[in-house]
Design a protein around this motif. Structure first.
Motif, PDB file in Angstrom:
ATOM      1  N   LEU A 103       7.062  22.864 -25.405  1.00 35.21           N
ATOM      2  CA  LEU A 103       6.248  22.789 -24.191  1.00 35.21           C
ATOM      3  C   LEU A 103       5.571  24.115 -23.876  1.00 35.21           C
ATOM      4  CD1 LEU A 103       6.009  20.154 -22.460  1.00 35.21           C
ATOM      5  CD2 LEU A 103       8.071  20.188 -23.854  1.00 35.21           C
ATOM      6  N   LYS A 112       1.182  23.407 -21.852  1.00 31.80           N
ATOM      7  CA  LYS A 112       1.917  22.163 -21.614  1.00 31.80           C
ATOM      8  C   LYS A 112       2.999  22.382 -20.560  1.00 31.80           C
ATOM      9  CE  LYS A 112       3.214  19.917 -25.313  1.00 31.80           C
ATOM     10  NZ  LYS A 112       3.763  19.714 -26.673  1.00 31.80           N
ATOM     11  N   ASP A 216       7.037  16.022 -23.659  1.00 30.67           N
ATOM     12  CA  ASP A 216       6.035  15.686 -24.664  1.00 30.67           C
ATOM     13  C   ASP A 216       6.540  14.582 -25.587  1.00 30.67           C
ATOM     14  OD1 ASP A 216       7.909  17.071 -26.120  1.00 30.67           O
ATOM     15  OD2 ASP A 216       6.615  18.776 -26.573  1.00 30.67           O
ATOM     16  N   GLU A 241       3.979  11.774 -20.216  1.00 25.95           N
ATOM     17  CA  GLU A 241       3.859  12.397 -21.539  1.00 25.95           C
ATOM     18  C   GLU A 241       2.787  13.485 -21.479  1.00 25.95           C
ATOM     19  OE1 GLU A 241       2.565  11.115 -26.105  1.00 25.95           O
ATOM     20  OE2 GLU A 241       2.338   9.724 -24.411  1.00 25.95           O
ATOM     21  N   VAL A 243       0.424  16.168 -23.438  1.00 22.48           N
ATOM     22  CA  VAL A 243      -0.180  16.278 -24.768  1.00 22.48           C
ATOM     23  C   VAL A 243      -1.221  17.388 -24.773  1.00 22.48           C
ATOM     24  CG1 VAL A 243      -1.446  15.051 -26.568  1.00 22.48           C
ATOM     25  CG2 VAL A 243       0.165  13.805 -25.136  1.00 22.48           C
ATOM     26  N   ARG A 304      -0.046   9.515 -19.457  1.00 20.61           N
ATOM     27  CA  ARG A 304      -0.292  10.606 -20.407  1.00 20.61           C
ATOM     28  C   ARG A 304      -1.199  11.647 -19.754  1.00 20.61           C
ATOM     29  NH1 ARG A 304      -2.157   8.861 -26.209  1.00 20.61           N
ATOM     30  NH2 ARG A 304       0.080   8.409 -26.339  1.00 20.61           N
TER      31      ARG A 304
END
Length: 332
Positions: A103, A112, A216, A241, A243, A304
């Motif tokens: 991450l 992230k 993730d 999630e 990405v 997402r």
């Protein structure tokens, strides 16, 4: 497909704690100003429903859910009536925040890790403004920072990583403390066990609420899908999630040195090869499809977020879609 790799760089970055505190300060202002203005109306939680407590009956109006028809009153009065329900206000929301080393990477507008903190801040804001409680479990790697090398970094030890539980409390001050604890968590090398992190929300058993898993999801689905299905039995589950675009496709930039932050492996990738870029994109698409299939099979609502997009707008659309789905009688 391998875990996400981070591009090596000699450019110094601010200390993680200082950067996280600065990001959190910006997020608090952003969430407070924009999220309330974009999500208006009656509110009973992140995934609001009609409630479970029976209320009074009233006459049927066009557009009412026919599944809420009060047939005894309808028969007695000869006029169609629906049973109103009282929304549950004492909602308990738990966050499972994955801060594995993968991450701590990003090539878009955000890292992230910063998108994870942003999502946690938004979920917390949506929860506490209704007077509800919010708690969290946090997972990260178990190793200290390994010494760097030319071809391979020291491999972190295997294990579940460091798992931390923060008790659920209500109130804005407690929520701010929880967010600061998440933002201040040190991202350690090594892999955290996402399945063990999710399973922490199953023990001890709690009354029905909302469970939000932010990760993730690069760990094998076999590791976390079963705990997630078990969690869905008692709770509404939201899977967020995170990405990065470089996890989906490689740019044509020649020889690219990359390091896997979780295994410590250092590679030089020739991105000028179109066949390599195509195989990478195909493997990435297959991996994301497998993640989506596992989340859908577990019954989780799937959101997402990307590091190169407006995460706040994506969250607003997601919450609005969930409300619309609940109003029309569906949950996904």
């Amino acid at each position: 497909m391998a875990r996400a790799a981070s591009v090596t760089s000699a450019t110094p970055r601010p200390a993680p704690a200082d950067r996280s505190e600065a990001v959190l300060s910006r997020l608090q202002l952003l969430v407070t100003r924009k999220l309330d203005g974009l999500l208006q109306g009656d509110y009973a939680g992140l995934l609001p429903g009609p409630g479970s407590e029976a209320g009074e009956s009233r006459e049927y109006r066009p557009g009412d859910d026919v599944r809420r028809m009060d047939w005894p009153v309808t028969a007695r009065t000869t006029m169609p009536h629906v049973r109103r329900t009282i929304a549950d206000r004492e909602l308990e929301t738990w966050l499972a925040v994955d801060l594995s080393a993968s991450l701590d990477f990003g090539t878009g507008r955000w890292l992230k890790r910063e998108v994870v903190i942003a999502a946690a801040a938004a979920i917390t804001h949506l929860t506490v403004r209704g007077g509800n409680r919010v708690g969290a479990v946090i997972g990260t790697g178990s190793a200290t920072t390994p010494p760097t090398g030319r071809r391979r970094l020291a491999a972190p030890p295997a294990g579940p990583g460091v798992l931390t539980r923060l008790p659920a409390r209500n109130g804005r001050r407690e929520a701010q403390g929880l967010l600061r604890a998440i933002a201040g968590t040190e991202v350690r090398p090594g892999r955290s066990d996402l399945g063990a992190l999710v399973d922490m929300l199953n023990r001890p058993p709690r009354r029905r609420g909302v469970a939000v898993v932010i990760s993730d999801f690069l760990a094998p689905p076999a590791q976390w899908s079963r705990p997630l299905r078990k969690l869905r039995v008692r709770h509404d589950v939201v899977a967020i999630e995170v990405v990065d675009p470089r996890e989906l496709e490689l740019p044509d930039v020649g020889v690219l040195p990359v390091v896997d932050p979780e295994t410590g492996e250092l590679h030089e990738v020739q991105t000028a090869d179109p066949r390599l870029r195509r195989r990478y994109a195909e493997a990435a698409a297959a991996q994301r499809a497998e993640i989506s299939t596992a989340l859908r099979a577990a019954g989780a609502a799937h959101l997402r977020l990307r590091t190169d997009r407006d995460w706040l707008l994506d969250m607003v659309r997601f919450v609005a879609a969930q409300r619309h789905a609940r109003t029309r009688g569906t949950t996904r």
